[in-house]
Design an enzyme around this catalytic site. Structure first.
Site, PDB file in Angstrom:
ATOM      1  N   ASP A   3      13.542 -10.968  28.154  1.00 33.49           N
ATOM      2  CA  ASP A   3      13.986 -11.066  26.766  1.00 33.49           C
ATOM      3  C   ASP A   3      13.461  -9.871  25.974  1.00 33.49           C
ATOM      4  OD1 ASP A   3      14.910 -13.399  27.682  1.00 33.49           O
ATOM      5  OD2 ASP A   3      13.802 -14.699  26.298  1.00 33.49           O
ATOM      6  N   TYR A  16      15.481  -6.859  26.557  1.00 34.40           N
ATOM      7  CA  TYR A  16      16.749  -6.942  25.832  1.00 34.40           C
ATOM      8  C   TYR A  16      16.530  -6.613  24.349  1.00 34.40           C
ATOM      9  CZ  TYR A  16      21.095  -8.992  24.071  1.00 34.40           C
ATOM     10  OH  TYR A  16      22.298  -9.193  23.457  1.00 34.40           O
ATOM     11  N   SER A  61      49.257 -29.498  23.556  1.00 38.74           N
ATOM     12  CA  SER A  61      48.228 -30.402  24.073  1.00 38.74           C
ATOM     13  C   SER A  61      48.635 -30.824  25.477  1.00 38.74           C
ATOM     14  CB  SER A  61      48.050 -31.592  23.144  1.00 38.74           C
ATOM     15  OG  SER A  61      49.255 -32.289  23.091  1.00 38.74           O
ATOM     16  N   LEU A  62      47.838 -31.669  26.079  1.00 38.90           N
ATOM     17  CA  LEU A  62      48.107 -32.101  27.451  1.00 38.90           C
ATOM     18  C   LEU A  62      48.404 -33.590  27.456  1.00 38.90           C
ATOM     19  CD1 LEU A  62      45.103 -30.339  29.226  1.00 38.90           C
ATOM     20  CD2 LEU A  62      47.519 -29.810  29.614  1.00 38.90           C
ATOM     21  N   LYS A  74      37.963 -30.609  32.234  1.00 39.44           N
ATOM     22  CA  LYS A  74      38.486 -30.720  30.874  1.00 39.44           C
ATOM     23  C   LYS A  74      37.272 -30.683  29.959  1.00 39.44           C
ATOM     24  CE  LYS A  74      41.802 -33.050  27.960  1.00 39.44           C
ATOM     25  NZ  LYS A  74      41.056 -32.974  26.708  1.00 39.44           N
ATOM     26  N   GLU A 129      37.840 -23.149  25.242  1.00 38.65           N
ATOM     27  CA  GLU A 129      37.164 -24.216  24.528  1.00 38.65           C
ATOM     28  C   GLU A 129      35.784 -23.747  24.066  1.00 38.65           C
ATOM     29  OE1 GLU A 129      39.184 -26.895  24.547  1.00 38.65           O
ATOM     30  OE2 GLU A 129      37.945 -28.675  24.216  1.00 38.65           O
ATOM     31  N   LYS A 157      46.804 -27.950  36.889  1.00 35.17           N
ATOM     32  CA  LYS A 157      47.891 -27.063  36.472  1.00 35.17           C
ATOM     33  C   LYS A 157      48.583 -26.517  37.707  1.00 35.17           C
ATOM     34  CE  LYS A 157      45.055 -25.703  32.555  1.00 35.17           C
ATOM     35  NZ  LYS A 157      44.209 -24.684  31.946  1.00 35.17           N
TER      36      LYS A 157
HETATM   37  S1  IVH Z   1      44.999 -26.229  29.025  1.00 36.85           S
HETATM   38  C1  IVH Z   1      49.152 -26.286  27.427  1.00 36.85           C
HETATM   39  N1  IVH Z   1      42.687 -26.528  30.185  1.00 36.85           N
HETATM   40  O1  IVH Z   1      42.404 -30.234  26.062  1.00 36.85           O
HETATM   41  C2  IVH Z   1      47.856 -26.900  27.666  1.00 36.85           C
HETATM   42  N2  IVH Z   1      43.004 -27.511  28.051  1.00 36.85           N
HETATM   43  O2  IVH Z   1      44.631 -32.119  25.499  1.00 36.85           O
HETATM   44  C3  IVH Z   1      46.779 -26.108  27.080  1.00 36.85           C
HETATM   45  N3  IVH Z   1      41.035 -28.647  27.172  1.00 36.85           N
HETATM   46  O3  IVH Z   1      43.739 -28.670  23.244  1.00 36.85           O
HETATM   47  C4  IVH Z   1      45.451 -26.609  27.396  1.00 36.85           C
HETATM   48  N4  IVH Z   1      39.718 -28.209  28.872  1.00 36.85           N
HETATM   49  O4  IVH Z   1      41.316 -28.170  23.832  1.00 36.85           O
HETATM   50  C5  IVH Z   1      43.436 -26.801  29.109  1.00 36.85           C
HETATM   51  N5  IVH Z   1      40.674 -26.696  31.311  1.00 36.85           N
HETATM   52  C6  IVH Z   1      41.418 -26.951  30.237  1.00 36.85           C
HETATM   53  C7  IVH Z   1      40.917 -27.672  29.145  1.00 36.85           C
HETATM   54  C8  IVH Z   1      41.753 -27.946  28.063  1.00 36.85           C
HETATM   55  C9  IVH Z   1      39.813 -28.788  27.691  1.00 36.85           C
HETATM   56  C10 IVH Z   1      41.464 -29.218  25.880  1.00 36.85           C
HETATM   57  C11 IVH Z   1      42.118 -28.215  24.974  1.00 36.85           C
HETATM   58  C12 IVH Z   1      43.460 -28.793  24.603  1.00 36.85           C
HETATM   59  C13 IVH Z   1      43.310 -30.216  24.980  1.00 36.85           C
HETATM   60  C14 IVH Z   1      44.655 -30.741  25.384  1.00 36.85           C
END
Ligand code: IVH
Length: 677
Positions: free
Chosen positions: A35, A38, A84-85, A118, A176, A293
């Site tokens: 540290d 740095y 969103s998902l 997630k 995130e 995905k």
């Molecule tokens: S992909 C088109 N990957 O989950 C989809 N989202 O319910 C774009 N999130 O608003 C999101 N981890 O805040 C993706 N590995 C991850 C994620 C993630 C958390 C959150 C993100 C999003 C929400 C959707």
């Protein structure tokens, strides 16, 4: 005035070095310099910029905490909406999802998936222009978010400059913002000390910290970031798969989780889900599920979107970890150092698949702050293997006869007076080791896995040993006989023999474990390790005065005083003498690793989950066998030990041609070497 060329060069060079070391520290968790080293670089750059103000640029690391947010959080329209998902909760939901994707593609083949955690934080969009960090916005309603550039700039894990000579002309990184569990803990400890309200969970803490009008406050909160995708992109030919895109982001030194993986078919998806579910409690950050995905970007486009969510991706959520139940009573438990902890007795309720009947209320202030009363309906939360806690009261359901909790004035176990020092949150029993509750806790801690690791000495047994007067202090354990033990409840000849053997075997432990086992206040495993390394023997530590102790890393006034006080106590000295008489002989780490092992002096990286031990244990073993554990795979790595669901570190190892061991090979080394003791 423009600075001379050599000064400009020097500043650019310092910025590059600082960015590199910040990446090692904040992203890889594997610093190369101290540290202080740095800080030195940082101060050098600051001095140059003070002398030549024209040198200051927005991507300088000195500018992370810049001006305030003049116009609050201005609205920002996302170039591409932030979607969103959809959620899946069951295995059947997942196979249904995979089938729909296959149908949309008209394909019978096994599909390839990019799978990742997630993250339980807030979605953020980062804009990089020609490789330079330009702006950041929250997700908002998906179409319009808020400009949080000044605050996001303070997040050390986010590079102000992408590490490449050929950056995209414009790149939107999505990911995130979150708070690591350890930083959350520290923040809440500070909040409590300052009499402020603690945050309910890391996600709330991250959200609250990001929406501060003063970036200096955000900076002090230590937020983290993980990238999980790309939005708008110009001037870059994107790789053909999602996994390759993330790998590219990581190469540009954006933080990308190494828990991600590529798997095949529904079996691969579910395998990942259950593996991560098991790892969840040990991850440094909170997750609320995993995300699947379709890996191939062209196929993603073909499958397309439904309403506001992609059809090619889904979130597979973990069961909820909160539930509502009735609080029947508040009991008081006495801890190892006499601390009295109010514990809620609950009408049993299932939380995330586990029945919970008790929850901690931490201390008296916490009970007041949350205004918890006996008879209330409360929200209970458990995360992983931590003790369940009361999150909040459902005030609308409070019965008229709900009763307030009063901390007892005398210890419920030994009857000694309870005191609460003015600067402490906890009330303590003053009975010391005369209090059987404290004695039991001390013994239990002494025997625990990460201390002396005495197998078979559980809580129930400790209760019996103390209650029957067989054991008063830890040293007494070493003179227990099989006959004494078989006289106890539920203790057969076989378990008694095993216990006596494992007690005897615990006599030779690395010094740091013995130091930890003693239960000195404020001396956790890390401090114990530092003390053992520094002094090399228990006598050395016992003889050290305050000044000598203060030299040890992370030992401050409070810890040094606690250590001196512990060893000044006549009873403690007596117990330590007894331990020595019974042949407890701690070996300092260096003594253990003098012997050459196949990993002596080697740099080892752990990845994935091991079935037989936790990551901490694995780290312990590697260090005991003379190896050095580092966080990330580089050319300097000698060996990678890969458990299940090992991700990108394993790929990297293969790429660099580094030796990889599986768990069996690692266990074989441990068995061989520990047998040789
Ligand atoms: S992909 C088109 N990957 O989950 C989809 N989202 O319910 C774009 N999130 O608003 C999101 N981890 O805040 C993706 N590995 C991850 C994620 C993630 C958390 C959150 C993100 C999003 C929400 C959707």
């Amino acid at each position: 005035m423009r600075a001379p060329t050599d000064i400009i060069q020097q500043a650019a060079d310092l910025r590059r070095q600082i960015a590199y070391h910040a990446w090692r520290y904040y992203v890889l968790d594997d610093p190369e310099i101290s540290d202080a080293g740095y800080d030195r670089l940082f101060r050098e750059l600051e001095a140059l910029e003070t002398a030549w103000p024209a040198l200051v640029s927005s991507d300088s690391p000195t500018q992370r905490v810049g001006g305030g947010l003049a116009n609050g959080f201005a609205p920002v329209t996302h170039a591409l909406p932030m979607l969103s998902l959809n959620n899946a909760f069951t295995d059947a939901d997942v196979s249904g999802f995979a089938q729909r994707v296959a149908d949309a593609l008209g394909s019978q083949q096994t599909l390839e998936w990019a799978v990742e955690p997630k993250f339980d934080g807030l979605a953020i969009s980062l804009i990089y222009q020609n490789g330079k960090f330009l702006a950041a916005a929250t997700r908002g309603d998906g179409a319009t978010g808020e400009d949080v550039t000044a605050n996001v700039r303070t997040i050390r894990a986010i590079p102000l400059q992408l590490s490449t000579d050929h950056p995209p002309s414009r790149l939107e990184v999505r990911g995130e913002v979150l708070m690591l569990k350890r930083d959350f803990q520290r923040l809440n400890d500070d909040q409590l000390k300052q009499g402020a309200k603690p945050f309910a969970n890391p996600r709330n803490a991250a959200a609250g910290s990001l929406r501060q009008l003063s970036p200096a406050v955000t900076a002090s909160r230590r937020l983290h970031f993980f990238a999980y995708g790309v939005g708008l992109c110009e001037g870059w030919e994107m790789p053909p798969t999602h996994s390759a895109i993330l790998t590219q982001l990581a190469e540009w030194r954006l933080p990308v989780s190494d828990v991600r993986q590529v798997v095949q078919g529904v079996d691969g998806l579910l395998g990942y889900y259950y593996t991560i579910g098991k790892q969840r409690a040990h991850l440094p950050f909170e997750i609320d599920g995993v995300v699947y995905k379709l890996n191939n970007m062209a196929l993603q486009a073909q499958v397309g979107y439904v309403a506001r969510a992609p059809r090619f991706a889904i979130a597979h959520k973990f069961p909820a970890e909160e539930a509502t139940t009735e609080l029947l009573a508040i009991e008081v438990q006495v801890g190892r150092t006499g601390a009295l902890t109010p514990v809620a007795v609950l009408e049993p309720v299932s939380v995330g698949g586990v029945t919970v009947s008790h929850a901690t209320l931490h201390n008296e202030d916490e009970v007041r702050r949350k205004d918890v009363r006996i008879g209330d309906w409360v929200n209970v939360r458990r995360a992983g293997d931590v003790i369940p806690e009361i999150v909040s009261v459902v005030f609308s359901r409070r019965p008229p006869n709900a009763r307030e909790f009063v901390m007892p004035t005398h210890c419920p176990v030994c009857g000694a007076v309870v005191i609460r020092l003015p600067d402490e949150a906890v009330a303590r029993c003053t009975g010391g080791l005369h209090c059987s509750a404290q004695r039991k806790q001390a013994l239990w801690h002494f025997a625990s896995r990460r201390a002396m690791d005495i197998d078979g000495l559980g809580e129930k047994l400790v209760d019996q040993l103390v209650d029957q007067g067989l054991v008063e202090d830890p040293a007494d354990l070493y003179r227990l006989t099989i006959t004494q033990l078989t006289a106890l409840d539920r203790m057969g000849e076989k378990s008694a023999t095993n216990l006596v053997e494992s007690i005897a075997a615990s006599r030779h432990v690395p010094l740091e474990r013995l130091v930890y086992a003693l239960g000195i206040r404020h001396v956790g495993e890390q401090t114990a390790r530092d003390l053992a390394r520094h002094f090399g023997s228990l006598t050395g530590i016992m003889q050290a005065d305050r000044d000598a102790l203060l030299v040890v890393r992370d030992v401050g006034d409070v810890v040094a005083d606690a250590i001196v006080q512990f060893f000044t106590d006549a009873h403690h000295r007596h117990v330590i003498e007894k331990l020595m008489d019974y042949g407890v002989e701690s070996v300092s780490r260096s003594a253990v690793s003098v012997r050459q092992t196949p990993i002596s002096g080697r740099s080892v990286v752990l990845t994935g989950t091991l079935a037989a031990m936790t990551r901490d244990d694995a780290r312990d073993w590697i260090e005991r066998l003379g190896g050095k554990v580092t966080g990330s795979v580089s050319r300097k790595t000698d060996l990678v030990i890969a458990g299940e669901a090992a991700g990108s570190k394993l790929e990297k190892a293969a790429e660099l041609g580094i030796t990889v061991w599986n768990e069996q090979e690692f266990m074989a080394l441990i068995n061989e070497q520990s047998g040789a003791h």
